[in-house]
Scaffold this motif. Structure first.
Motif, PDB file in Angstrom:
ATOM      1  N   LEU A  17      39.660  36.789  37.682  1.00  0.00           N
ATOM      2  CA  LEU A  17      39.451  37.412  39.123  1.00  0.00           C
ATOM      3  C   LEU A  17      38.498  36.615  39.938  1.00  0.00           C
ATOM      4  N   LEU A  18      37.138  36.624  39.302  1.00  0.00           N
ATOM      5  CA  LEU A  18      36.185  35.943  40.109  1.00  0.00           C
ATOM      6  C   LEU A  18      36.566  34.348  40.492  1.00  0.00           C
ATOM      7  N   HIS A  23      36.066  39.850  44.747  1.00  0.00           N
ATOM      8  CA  HIS A  23      34.681  40.718  44.616  1.00  0.00           C
ATOM      9  C   HIS A  23      35.109  41.734  43.349  1.00  0.00           C
ATOM     10  N   VAL A  24      34.617  41.721  42.134  1.00  0.00           N
ATOM     11  CA  VAL A  24      35.034  42.193  40.941  1.00  0.00           C
ATOM     12  C   VAL A  24      33.935  43.472  40.708  1.00  0.00           C
ATOM     13  N   HIS A  36      27.811  38.173  28.172  1.00  0.00           N
ATOM     14  CA  HIS A  36      28.687  37.496  28.814  1.00  0.00           C
ATOM     15  C   HIS A  36      28.831  38.090  30.322  1.00  0.00           C
ATOM     16  N   LEU A  37      28.719  39.213  30.638  1.00  0.00           N
ATOM     17  CA  LEU A  37      28.632  39.814  31.935  1.00  0.00           C
ATOM     18  C   LEU A  37      27.509  39.183  32.487  1.00  0.00           C
ATOM     19  N   GLU A  38      26.258  39.163  31.755  1.00  0.00           N
ATOM     20  CA  GLU A  38      25.151  38.453  32.450  1.00  0.00           C
ATOM     21  C   GLU A  38      25.086  37.350  32.828  1.00  0.00           C
ATOM     22  N   GLN A  39      26.032  36.452  32.155  1.00  0.00           N
ATOM     23  CA  GLN A  39      26.170  34.783  32.404  1.00  0.00           C
ATOM     24  C   GLN A  39      27.045  35.023  33.635  1.00  0.00           C
ATOM     25  N   LEU A  40      27.995  35.765  33.688  1.00  0.00           N
ATOM     26  CA  LEU A  40      28.910  35.578  34.921  1.00  0.00           C
ATOM     27  C   LEU A  40      28.264  36.027  36.130  1.00  0.00           C
ATOM     28  N   LYS A  41      27.108  37.167  35.923  1.00  0.00           N
ATOM     29  CA  LYS A  41      26.522  37.503  37.184  1.00  0.00           C
ATOM     30  C   LYS A  41      25.440  36.564  37.739  1.00  0.00           C
ATOM     31  N   GLN A  46      27.069  37.313  44.040  1.00  0.00           N
ATOM     32  CA  GLN A  46      27.329  38.218  45.211  1.00  0.00           C
ATOM     33  C   GLN A  46      28.913  38.812  45.022  1.00  0.00           C
ATOM     34  N   GLN A  47      29.810  38.262  43.781  1.00  0.00           N
ATOM     35  CA  GLN A  47      30.911  38.761  43.810  1.00  0.00           C
ATOM     36  C   GLN A  47      30.988  39.718  42.492  1.00  0.00           C
ATOM     37  N   LEU A  48      30.274  39.786  41.791  1.00  0.00           N
ATOM     38  CA  LEU A  48      30.190  40.826  40.667  1.00  0.00           C
ATOM     39  C   LEU A  48      29.476  41.935  40.442  1.00  0.00           C
ATOM     40  N   GLN A  49      29.873  43.067  40.542  1.00  0.00           N
ATOM     41  CA  GLN A  49      29.066  44.266  40.361  1.00  0.00           C
ATOM     42  C   GLN A  49      29.466  44.905  39.061  1.00  0.00           C
TER      43      GLN A  49
END
Length: 237
Positions: A17-18, A23-24, A36-41, A46-49
Motif C-alpha cells: 500500500l505504501l 497513507h497507511v 520492519h515497521l521502523e525501517q518502513l517508517k 509522512q505516509q506511515l503511522q
C-alpha cells in the motif's frame, strides 16, 4: 488501515500500500519495537503511522479509531488481517480448551467486527468504501475436510457470515466488502515461521492487492459477495 501489521501478510500489505502511495495506518499488536515497521517508517515517514492495537480489546480498538479520526475523516480501505490460529490437533474426542477458543473468536471474528464497526462511517465517506476481510479456506463449510482446528475454522466461518451481513447493510450505500483466502503462506501463525507454505507473504500480498485493484474498478460487475482466494478463484462458502 491494516490490522496484524507486525509481520507476515499484514506487513507485506502495508509495504504494498505504501508503494502505491497510500497513507497507511498499521496496527501493531506486539509491544516491542518492530524493526520492519521502523525501517518502513524511515522511508515512508509522512505516509506511515504505526498504532499499538489489540483487536481483541474494545478499548484498544477505540483508541486506534480515535487516533485515525484525529488525522482524517475518511478511510479508503480497511484490511482486517489480524488473526491467531489456536489449537490444531484436538478433536471432539479430546479435552478441548474452550477458553483458548473464545480468545480466537475475540480476535478472528469479533476483532474484525470491532474495526469495521468503529471505522464504518469513515469508510463510507471515502471514495473506495472498501472493507477487506482476510479469511481462509479453513472457514469454508463446503470444502471442509478437517476433524480438528475448531477455533480457527469456526472463527473464520463466522467471519464469512459477518462479511455477508456487512455487505447486506452497506452495498446500497456504495460500500464494498471482500472476503479473501490468502493462500498457504509462509508466515508466523504458529508462533514460528511455517516454511511449508507455497507462497511467501509478499507473494500473497501482491496477489491480494491485485484483487483489491480489480474490486475497485468502476466496471466491476459482480453484485453477490463470494469467498475468493488470492488468485481470484471463487471458493464455496
Amino acid at each position: 488501515m491494516v490490522t496484524g501489521a507486525d509481520r507476515g501478510v499484514g506487513l507485506s500489505l502495508v509495504k504494498a500500500l505504501l508503494e502505491q502511495g497510500y497513507h497507511v495506518f498499521a496496527g501493531q499488536y506486539l509491544q516491542e519495537n518492530n524493526e520492519h515497521l521502523e525501517q518502513l517508517k524511515t522511508v515512508y515517514d509522512q505516509q506511515l503511522q504505526v498504532l499499538t492495537l489489540d483487536i481483541s480489546d474494545g478499548d484498544s480498538v477505540q483508541q486506534a479509531v480515535e487516533a485515525i479520526a484525529a488525522c482524517t475523516d475518511r478511510v479508503e480501505i480497511l484490511i482486517n488481517n489480524g488473526a491467531i490460529l489456536g489449537d490444531m490437533k484436538m478433536t471432539v474426542q479430546d479435552t478441548l480448551d474452550f477458553e483458548e477458543m473464545e480468545q480466537v473468536f475475540r480476535v478472528n471474528t469479533l476483532g474484525s467486527l470491532r474495526m469495521s464497526n468503529g471505522l464504518i462511517e469513515s469508510i463510507l465517506r471515502s471514495d473506495s468504501k472498501l472493507i477487506v476481510n482476510i479469511s481462509s479456506e479453513a472457514g469454508s463449510i463446503g470444502t471442509c475436510w478437517r476433524n480438528s482446528w475448531y477455533a480457527y475454522c469456526m472463527s473464520k466461518a463466522a467471519l464469512n457470515m459477518q462479511s455477508q451481513l456487512i455487505h447486506n447493510q452497506i452495498s446500497a450505500q456504495g460500500g464494498k466488502v471482500m472476503v479473501v483466502h490468502p493462500g498457504h503462506v509462509q508466515t508466523y501463525m504458529q508462533g514460528q515461521l511455517d516454511t511449508t507454505g507455497s507462497l511467501t507473504a509478499d507473494e500473497s500480498a501482491e496477489s491480494i492487492m491485485q484483487q483489491i485493484e480489480n474490486r475497485l474498478k468502476p466496471d466491476y460487475g459482480q453484485e453477490e459477495l463470494t469467498l475468493i482466494d488470492y488468485a481470484g478463484n471463487t471458493l464455496p462458502w
